[in-house]
Design a protein around this motif. Structure first.
Motif, mmCIF file in Angstrom:
data_model
loop_
_atom_site.group_PDB
_atom_site.id
_atom_site.type_symbol
_atom_site.label_atom_id
_atom_site.label_comp_id
_atom_site.label_asym_id
_atom_site.label_seq_id
_atom_site.Cartn_x
_atom_site.Cartn_y
_atom_site.Cartn_z
ATOM 1 N N GLY A 141 0.756 5.692 0.185
ATOM 2 C CA GLY A 141 0.104 6.998 0.247
ATOM 3 C C GLY A 141 0.833 7.924 -0.720
ATOM 4 O O GLY A 141 0.775 7.740 -1.936
ATOM 5 N N VAL B 109 0.861 -1.197 0.000
ATOM 6 C CA VAL B 109 0.000 0.000 0.000
ATOM 7 C C VAL B 109 0.889 1.236 0.000
ATOM 8 O O VAL B 109 1.939 1.257 0.646
ATOM 9 C CB VAL B 109 -0.893 0.043 1.265
ATOM 10 N N THR C 232 6.201 9.575 1.058
ATOM 11 C CA THR C 232 7.173 10.417 1.778
ATOM 12 C C THR C 232 7.782 9.677 2.977
ATOM 13 O O THR C 232 8.582 10.248 3.710
ATOM 14 C CB THR C 232 6.541 11.729 2.311
ATOM 15 N N GLY C 233 7.381 8.436 3.169
ATOM 16 C CA GLY C 233 7.921 7.654 4.286
ATOM 17 C C GLY C 233 9.427 7.490 4.140
ATOM 18 O O GLY C 233 9.964 7.466 3.022
ATOM 19 N N THR D 141 0.062 11.999 3.115
ATOM 20 C CA THR D 141 -1.386 11.799 3.200
ATOM 21 C C THR D 141 -1.783 11.477 4.636
ATOM 22 O O THR D 141 -0.974 10.964 5.417
ATOM 23 C CB THR D 141 -1.839 10.625 2.303
ATOM 24 N N SER E 203 6.634 17.017 6.514
ATOM 25 C CA SER E 203 6.230 16.687 5.139
ATOM 26 C C SER E 203 4.770 17.060 4.879
ATOM 27 O O SER E 203 4.157 16.582 3.915
ATOM 28 C CB SER E 203 6.404 15.185 4.920
#
Ligand SMILES: Cc1cc2nc3c(=O)[nH]c(=O)nc-3n(C[C@H](O)[C@H](O)[C@H](O)COP(=O)(O)OP(=O)(O)OC[C@H]3O[C@@H](n4cnc5c(N)ncnc54)[C@H](O)[C@@H]3O)c2cc1C
Length: 453
Positions: free
Chosen positions: A64, A62, A67-68, A133, A128
């Motif tokens: 979003g 999955v 930006t992780g 998200t 961020s």
């Protein structure tokens, strides 16, 4: 073998072959190219995807906004990526109950703006915020500078809708603010990093917007003086909403990245203080007391939008600036009890390697969350590859031996899973993995994250 997409409802958009942008996030890893990318538009689409994945034994990852920093949004081998970028509706803002309900693909800053329009406030503010998200925030239990006073994402999630990895839909909580029935499944899902379920709708508690806010930048001749100012302020019962710590290397790197000169005299260390409260007098009084207790070299009130943007622009550009400065870097986000912060900051700098590798810490120090950066700088490529992994392990051991954690807000993902046994016993890891097996018996969802092999 390629997944059999003919069994998937045709209304769900598919990208095949996948855009190469989906092979990276903000971790140093380069992920697998997804077998395809699916773009669900609704809760039902997500249920259908998980049922199809279990039926065809197709691994799912999955994503979003990507930006992780720990590789959680990358793809497992042979997996199909599910991008939440089309589920961007703010379903409802309810001023009477002070809640907002949104789909997971909503960009965080849109939640802030919407709440603000109703005089309400959603405090979590990862740096961020313009890109990440709300679904990614929930999956990572994201924090941010304001966590010092207001807590993290978990403190605001009161309702979750989604689908477990086995295809079973759920809807827990809602707009109710007190709810202790049964085990805390919302708490389990917040921070589960996409390993247990796809989250398809989130209800957040909002609080009244603080009416007044003031900020100041304090500079110090040493990190020790800055950290002792922080401890003194907190010990005097003052509750700043933010206390962000930076050393000169971070500030110079950010200024260079932004290509802008400093609007203040850069000293060895600095703290950005933010206070908020019900009246102008109250916040002014708090800031004066902080000024008095800090014994800073300079204490610069941030009164104009230009100065506020300048200082926060620096803070938000540190990560990208250090990347540019160092050539290569590893970022870790350990957290330790507040009283241990000065010892840990000093010990981190001592891990710098004679070959040229530099180690430094900055970040949300008021809550003990230290962003550790291991910078290649002048080290040879050989020294970097030989020593950086050892230094990362030493950083993790330092956190644990000081009563802390291997991650304060960025999560475990793929980059930190090998360090889980430093923090958890075999029993604890077995317990977590049996929960995972219970809801994901076929090993479908983000399977190579969180746990060491
Ligand atoms: C410049 C910069 C500054 C940052 N500052 C902070 C900070 O101050 N505080 C902080 O906490 N983090 C920070 N981060 C890290 C990152 O922004 C957060 O972890 C954020 O929550 C990730 O959101 P995303 O939408 O990009 O998620 P992604 O990176 O796409 O995914 C992150 C994880 O969430 C899972 N996921 C995403 N959506 C869903 C969903 N709907 N259902 C189930 N699982 C899902 C993914 O599988 C993955 O495991 C920063 C990152 C950058 C690049």
């Amino acid at each position: 073998m390629a997944p059999d997409f003919s069994l998937l409802p045709s209304r769900i958009p598919i990208q095949n072959p996948a855009n190469p942008a989906f092979t990276t996030d903000y971790s140093p890893l380069h992920g697998e190219t997804p077998a395809a990318v699916l773009f669900p538009q609704s809760h039902q689409d997500c249920i259908d995807i998980m049922r199809w994945a279990n039926l065809t034994n197709t691994p799912i990852s999955v994503r979003g906004a990507g930006t992780g920093t720990t590789g959680g949004a990358l793809c497992a081998p042979h997996a199909v990526l599910v991008s939440m970028q089309n589920m961007t509706r703010i379903v409802e803002i309810d001023p009477q109950n002070s809640t907002i309900t949104a789909e997971p693909g909503v960009i965080l800053t849109n939640i802030h703006t919407m709440a603000n329009q109703y005089g309400l406030f959603y405090p979590p503010d990862p740096a961020s915020l313009n890109r990440c998200t709300i679904g990614g925030n929930v999956a990572e239990n994201a924090g941010g500078p304001r966590a010092l006073k207001y807590g993290v994402t978990r403190d605001y999630v009161i309702g979750l809708q989604g689908v477990w990895a086995n295809g079973e839909p759920f809807h827990y909580g809602g707009k109710v603010k007190k709810n202790v029935a049964g085990y805390d499944l919302i708490g389990l899902l917040v921070g589960s990093e996409g390993t247990l379920a796809i989250i398809t709708q989130i209800t957040l508690k909002l609080i009244p917007k603080p009416r007044h806010q003031r900020e100041a930048l304090a500079t110090f001749d040493s990190p020790e003086h800055a950290l002792s100012a922080l401890t003194t302020v907190l010990q005097h019962g003052i509750q700043p909403s933010t206390a962000e710590f930076m050393v000169d290397t971070c500030i110079h790197a950010a200024l260079h990245y932004l290509n802008t000169p400093p609007q203040f005299k850069v000293q060895r260390a600095a703290i950005i203080w933010q206070v908020d409260g019900p009246s102008e007098d109250a916040v002014t009084a708090q800031l004066s007391l902080i000024n008095h207790l800090s014994k800073a070299l300079d204490f610069i009130p941030m009164t104009t939008p230009d100065m506020i943007n300048h200082v926060w622009g620096i803070r938000r550009a540190i990560s990208l600036g250090l990347n540019q400065l160092a050539g290569q870097k590893h970022s870790e986000d350990i957290a330790v009890p507040l009283a241990k912060v000065p010892i840990v900051i000093e010990a981190l700098e001592a891990l710098s390697h004679p070959g040229g590798i530099q180690v430094l810490g900055y970040g949300h120090l008021g809550d003990g969350n230290i962003h550790v950066n291991i910078l290649k700088m002048s080290a040879s490529t050989n020294d970097w590859h030989t020593h950086a992994p050892t230094i990362i392990k030493q950083v993790m051991e330092l956190a644990i031996s000081n009563g802390g954690t291997i991650t304060g807000e960025h999560g475990v993902g793929r980059t930190k899973k090998s360090f889980m046994p430093l923090q958890f016993s075999p029993h604890d890891l077995h317990l977590m993995q049996s929960i995972k097996r219970q809801v994901d018996p076929n090993g479908i969802l983000n399977t190579d994250c969180m746990f060491p092999k």
